[in-house]
Design a protein around this motif. Structure first.
Motif, PDB file in Angstrom:
ATOM      1  N   HIS A   1      52.327  25.788  76.746  1.00  0.00           N
ATOM      2  CA  HIS A   1      51.577  24.659  76.190  1.00  0.00           C
ATOM      3  C   HIS A   1      52.476  23.209  76.371  1.00  0.00           C
ATOM      4  CE1 HIS A   1      49.485  21.757  73.592  1.00  0.00           C
ATOM      5  NE2 HIS A   1      48.307  22.764  73.650  1.00  0.00           N
ATOM      6  N   PRO A   2      51.692  22.242  77.022  1.00  0.00           N
ATOM      7  CA  PRO A   2      52.236  21.196  77.545  1.00  0.00           C
ATOM      8  C   PRO A   2      53.158  20.535  76.066  1.00  0.00           C
ATOM      9  CG  PRO A   2      50.077  21.085  78.214  1.00  0.00           C
ATOM     10  CD  PRO A   2      50.305  22.235  77.497  1.00  0.00           C
ATOM     11  N   GLU A   3      52.717  20.408  75.028  1.00  0.00           N
ATOM     12  CA  GLU A   3      53.280  19.733  74.130  1.00  0.00           C
ATOM     13  C   GLU A   3      54.579  20.701  73.687  1.00  0.00           C
ATOM     14  OE1 GLU A   3      52.591  18.425  69.326  1.00  0.00           O
ATOM     15  OE2 GLU A   3      51.255  19.541  70.377  1.00  0.00           O
ATOM     16  N   ALA A   4      54.737  22.063  73.550  1.00  0.00           N
ATOM     17  CA  ALA A   4      55.694  22.652  73.257  1.00  0.00           C
ATOM     18  C   ALA A   4      56.856  22.635  74.466  1.00  0.00           C
ATOM     19  CB  ALA A   4      55.421  24.189  73.259  1.00  0.00           C
TER      20      ALA A   4
ATOM     21  N   SER B   1      62.217  20.859  85.677  1.00  0.00           N
ATOM     22  CA  SER B   1      62.052  22.119  85.877  1.00  0.00           C
ATOM     23  C   SER B   1      60.648  22.324  86.829  1.00  0.00           C
ATOM     24  CB  SER B   1      61.769  22.946  84.611  1.00  0.00           C
ATOM     25  OG  SER B   1      60.404  22.584  84.091  1.00  0.00           O
ATOM     26  N   GLY B   2      60.820  23.611  87.497  1.00  0.00           N
ATOM     27  CA  GLY B   2      59.723  23.966  88.290  1.00  0.00           C
ATOM     28  C   GLY B   2      58.211  23.875  87.755  1.00  0.00           C
ATOM     29  N   ARG B   3      58.207  23.870  86.407  1.00  0.00           N
ATOM     30  CA  ARG B   3      56.981  23.858  85.815  1.00  0.00           C
ATOM     31  C   ARG B   3      56.275  22.588  85.273  1.00  0.00           C
ATOM     32  NH1 ARG B   3      55.287  28.594  83.996  1.00  0.00           N
ATOM     33  NH2 ARG B   3      54.237  27.704  82.137  1.00  0.00           N
ATOM     34  N   ASP B   4      57.225  21.461  85.512  1.00  0.00           N
ATOM     35  CA  ASP B   4      56.586  20.134  85.389  1.00  0.00           C
ATOM     36  C   ASP B   4      55.304  19.961  85.896  1.00  0.00           C
ATOM     37  OD1 ASP B   4      58.743  17.953  83.654  1.00  0.00           O
ATOM     38  OD2 ASP B   4      59.750  19.499  84.773  1.00  0.00           O
ATOM     39  N   ALA B   5      55.176  19.999  86.999  1.00  0.00           N
ATOM     40  CA  ALA B   5      53.711  19.753  87.830  1.00  0.00           C
ATOM     41  C   ALA B   5      52.756  20.489  87.135  1.00  0.00           C
ATOM     42  CB  ALA B   5      53.881  19.898  89.315  1.00  0.00           C
ATOM     43  N   ALA B   6      53.003  21.826  86.915  1.00  0.00           N
ATOM     44  CA  ALA B   6      51.635  22.648  86.299  1.00  0.00           C
ATOM     45  C   ALA B   6      51.569  22.154  84.757  1.00  0.00           C
ATOM     46  CB  ALA B   6      52.368  24.065  86.337  1.00  0.00           C
ATOM     47  N   MET B   7      52.586  21.682  84.136  1.00  0.00           N
ATOM     48  CA  MET B   7      52.323  21.301  82.797  1.00  0.00           C
ATOM     49  C   MET B   7      51.620  19.856  82.828  1.00  0.00           C
ATOM     50  SD  MET B   7      53.320  23.405  80.608  1.00  0.00           S
ATOM     51  CE  MET B   7      52.779  24.662  81.382  1.00  0.00           C
ATOM     52  N   LYS B   8      51.884  19.141  83.881  1.00  0.00           N
ATOM     53  CA  LYS B   8      50.971  17.669  83.848  1.00  0.00           C
ATOM     54  C   LYS B   8      49.637  17.961  84.270  1.00  0.00           C
ATOM     55  CE  LYS B   8      51.028  13.317  86.262  1.00  0.00           C
ATOM     56  NZ  LYS B   8      50.621  12.807  85.226  1.00  0.00           N
ATOM     57  N   LEU B   9      49.475  19.288  84.928  1.00  0.00           N
ATOM     58  CA  LEU B   9      47.848  19.399  85.235  1.00  0.00           C
ATOM     59  C   LEU B   9      47.218  19.952  84.030  1.00  0.00           C
ATOM     60  CD1 LEU B   9      45.900  19.550  87.433  1.00  0.00           C
ATOM     61  CD2 LEU B   9      46.698  21.838  88.065  1.00  0.00           C
ATOM     62  N   LYS B  10      48.112  20.686  83.417  1.00  0.00           N
ATOM     63  CA  LYS B  10      47.334  21.508  82.225  1.00  0.00           C
ATOM     64  C   LYS B  10      47.000  20.188  81.229  1.00  0.00           C
ATOM     65  CE  LYS B  10      48.544  25.396  81.101  1.00  0.00           C
ATOM     66  NZ  LYS B  10      49.254  26.846  80.589  1.00  0.00           N
TER      67      LYS B  10
ATOM     68  N   ASP C   1      46.530  17.273  81.945  1.00  0.00           N
ATOM     69  CA  ASP C   1      45.337  16.592  82.293  1.00  0.00           C
ATOM     70  C   ASP C   1      44.237  17.170  81.981  1.00  0.00           C
ATOM     71  OD1 ASP C   1      44.002  14.527  83.284  1.00  0.00           O
ATOM     72  OD2 ASP C   1      44.536  14.858  85.323  1.00  0.00           O
ATOM     73  N   ASN C   2      44.071  18.553  82.069  1.00  0.00           N
ATOM     74  CA  ASN C   2      42.872  19.263  81.780  1.00  0.00           C
ATOM     75  C   ASN C   2      42.557  19.451  80.249  1.00  0.00           C
ATOM     76  OD1 ASN C   2      42.284  19.733  84.594  1.00  0.00           O
ATOM     77  ND2 ASN C   2      43.704  21.748  84.433  1.00  0.00           N
ATOM     78  N   LEU C   3      43.598  19.198  79.487  1.00  0.00           N
ATOM     79  CA  LEU C   3      43.174  19.219  78.169  1.00  0.00           C
ATOM     80  C   LEU C   3      42.545  17.825  77.609  1.00  0.00           C
ATOM     81  CD1 LEU C   3      46.571  20.744  76.426  1.00  0.00           C
ATOM     82  CD2 LEU C   3      44.305  21.796  76.505  1.00  0.00           C
ATOM     83  N   ASN C   4      42.662  16.822  78.185  1.00  0.00           N
ATOM     84  CA  ASN C   4      42.167  15.781  77.748  1.00  0.00           C
ATOM     85  C   ASN C   4      40.734  15.547  78.533  1.00  0.00           C
ATOM     86  OD1 ASN C   4      41.946  13.112  76.850  1.00  0.00           O
ATOM     87  ND2 ASN C   4      42.893  11.970  78.443  1.00  0.00           N
ATOM     88  N   LEU C   5      39.635  16.500  77.806  1.00  0.00           N
ATOM     89  CA  LEU C   5      38.599  16.564  78.330  1.00  0.00           C
ATOM     90  C   LEU C   5      37.400  15.438  77.886  1.00  0.00           C
ATOM     91  CD1 LEU C   5      38.073  20.294  77.845  1.00  0.00           C
ATOM     92  CD2 LEU C   5      38.698  19.307  79.971  1.00  0.00           C
TER      93      LEU C   5
ATOM     94  N   LEU D   1      43.532  11.761  71.497  1.00  0.00           N
ATOM     95  CA  LEU D   1      44.590  10.871  71.410  1.00  0.00           C
ATOM     96  C   LEU D   1      46.066  11.501  71.497  1.00  0.00           C
ATOM     97  CD1 LEU D   1      45.683   8.022  71.118  1.00  0.00           C
ATOM     98  CD2 LEU D   1      45.744   8.445  68.578  1.00  0.00           C
ATOM     99  N   LYS D   2      46.127  12.727  71.008  1.00  0.00           N
ATOM    100  CA  LYS D   2      47.476  13.438  71.141  1.00  0.00           C
ATOM    101  C   LYS D   2      47.535  13.889  72.795  1.00  0.00           C
ATOM    102  CE  LYS D   2      49.838  17.194  68.733  1.00  0.00           C
ATOM    103  NZ  LYS D   2      49.811  18.274  67.939  1.00  0.00           N
ATOM    104  N   ASN D   3      46.552  14.252  73.386  1.00  0.00           N
ATOM    105  CA  ASN D   3      46.470  14.883  74.566  1.00  0.00           C
ATOM    106  C   ASN D   3      46.946  13.420  75.562  1.00  0.00           C
ATOM    107  OD1 ASN D   3      45.842  17.355  74.136  1.00  0.00           O
ATOM    108  ND2 ASN D   3      43.884  17.054  74.366  1.00  0.00           N
ATOM    109  N   GLU D   4      46.370  12.547  75.092  1.00  0.00           N
ATOM    110  CA  GLU D   4      46.625  11.132  76.009  1.00  0.00           C
ATOM    111  C   GLU D   4      48.177  10.831  75.958  1.00  0.00           C
ATOM    112  OE1 GLU D   4      43.868   8.098  74.738  1.00  0.00           O
ATOM    113  OE2 GLU D   4      42.439   8.814  75.814  1.00  0.00           O
ATOM    114  N   LEU D   5      48.767  11.188  74.681  1.00  0.00           N
ATOM    115  CA  LEU D   5      50.090  10.729  74.437  1.00  0.00           C
ATOM    116  C   LEU D   5      51.039  11.668  75.220  1.00  0.00           C
ATOM    117  CD1 LEU D   5      50.170  10.067  70.627  1.00  0.00           C
ATOM    118  CD2 LEU D   5      50.507   8.230  72.570  1.00  0.00           C
ATOM    119  N   LEU D   6      50.473  13.095  75.351  1.00  0.00           N
ATOM    120  CA  LEU D   6      51.119  13.977  76.190  1.00  0.00           C
ATOM    121  C   LEU D   6      51.208  13.504  77.698  1.00  0.00           C
ATOM    122  CD1 LEU D   6      49.706  17.493  74.845  1.00  0.00           C
ATOM    123  CD2 LEU D   6      52.201  16.428  74.903  1.00  0.00           C
TER     124      LEU D   6
END
Length: 292
Positions: A44-47, A93-102, A104-108, A141-146
């Motif tokens: 999860h992006p937040e974790a 880390s190698g997962r930063d790009a995937a976490m950023k995309l995830k 972004d998808n959470l901010n629906l 709002l939480k996803n936007e802060l992420l």
């Protein structure tokens, strides 16, 4: 009498001078710390951000306890202060790009609910957009802060590492490039244009000066002074409004890619001119109405 005059002259009032130290405002020097890939990273992006922040805190504590450096840790980076310099350590880390995309998808978009009419017709059900509840607004709002805490195009370690690789290739071929770049950055800062020409842009402009020699009859600069002079010439005489400046020291772009860049630049240029014309025309109409 002579002794009394000398004593009176030596007893003149002294002026107290005090000096106050003014804190320096220095730009941090970015440093990227790349962590090894592991399957233990949270999904999860937040974790994921909390885990990176915890690693940054441990890094700051280790630097303070082992070397005595002053460190300030945040969720995005760790600032290290050494001998009047500030170094900004970014954990990547190698997962930063995937976490950023995830993230972004959470901010629906607002959720949709299906409202069914009492009419028996098959087209009775329709999708109706309902306003967000307080819980959904808080989650949005939480996803936007992420997203704000994620790396952007200006501090993305992947982009910064690619930029560093390009600059290193130019330095290896042209020894005076580094000194010319420092002169160019000093001149940009003296002209108070650092907000308009950040350091990576200055790097690319000076790199363009040194790599034009491989594509034209002009030889690259042989000294830092000539490199700085050509940087000024490029800055003042390049047709920025008509032609894009493509910096490709290693010749990685194909002819089709260069053509696509020029076409995209021309399309954006036309759209920008039209938008500017409409805004200017609208402003003139408002002024005429105010005069009436």
């Amino acid at each position: 009498s002579s002794s009394s005059s000398s004593s009176s002259s030596s007893s003149s009032p002294s002026v107290m001078t005090t000096t106050t130290s003014i804190p320096r405002c220095v730009d941090p020097i970015p440093i990227m710390v790349q962590l090894e890939n592991s399957g233990r990273w949270p999904s999860h992006p937040e974790a994921f951000l909390k885990m990176k922040a915890a690693i940054g805190v441990q890094l700051a504590e280790q630097l303070q306890s082992s070397f005595g450096y002053r460190c300030v840790a945040s969720e995005q980076y760790v600032d290290v202060f050494i001998d009047g310099f500030a170094f900004r350590v970014m954990v990547y880390s190698g997962r930063d790009a995937a976490m950023k995309l995830k993230a972004d998808n959470l901010n629906l978009n607002p959720t949709t609910t299906t409202a069914t009419s009492s009419s028996p017709s098959p087209s009775a059900s329709s999708s109706v957009i309902t306003p967000l509840s307080a819980k959904e607004m808080l989650a949005k709002l939480k996803n936007e802060l992420l997203l704000e805490n994620m790396f952007t195009s200006t501090n993305d370690p992947y982009i910064l590492s690619a930029h560093q690789g390009l600059v290193s290739s130019v330095v290896a071929r042209h020894p005076s490039f580094a000194a010319a770049t420092r002169m160019a950055k000093r001149w940009v800062a003296a002209q108070m244009m650092s907000n308009h020409l950040p350091d990576p842009v200055v790097d690319l402009l000076v790199a363009a000066v040194y790599t034009f020699g491989s594509t034209s009859s002009q030889l690259p600069p042989a000294s830092r002074v000539s490199g700085f002079a050509r940087f000024l010439n490029l800055l003042g005489h390049w047709p920025w409004a008509e032609t894009p400046l493509v910096v490709d020291p290693n010749g990685e772009f194909s002819a089709a890619a260069l053509k696509s860049m020029r076409v995209t630049f021309a399309a954006r240029r036309v759209a920008g001119v039209e938008d500017g014309y409409e805004e200017e025309e609208g402003g003139e109409k408002e002024e005429e109405e105010e005069e009436k």
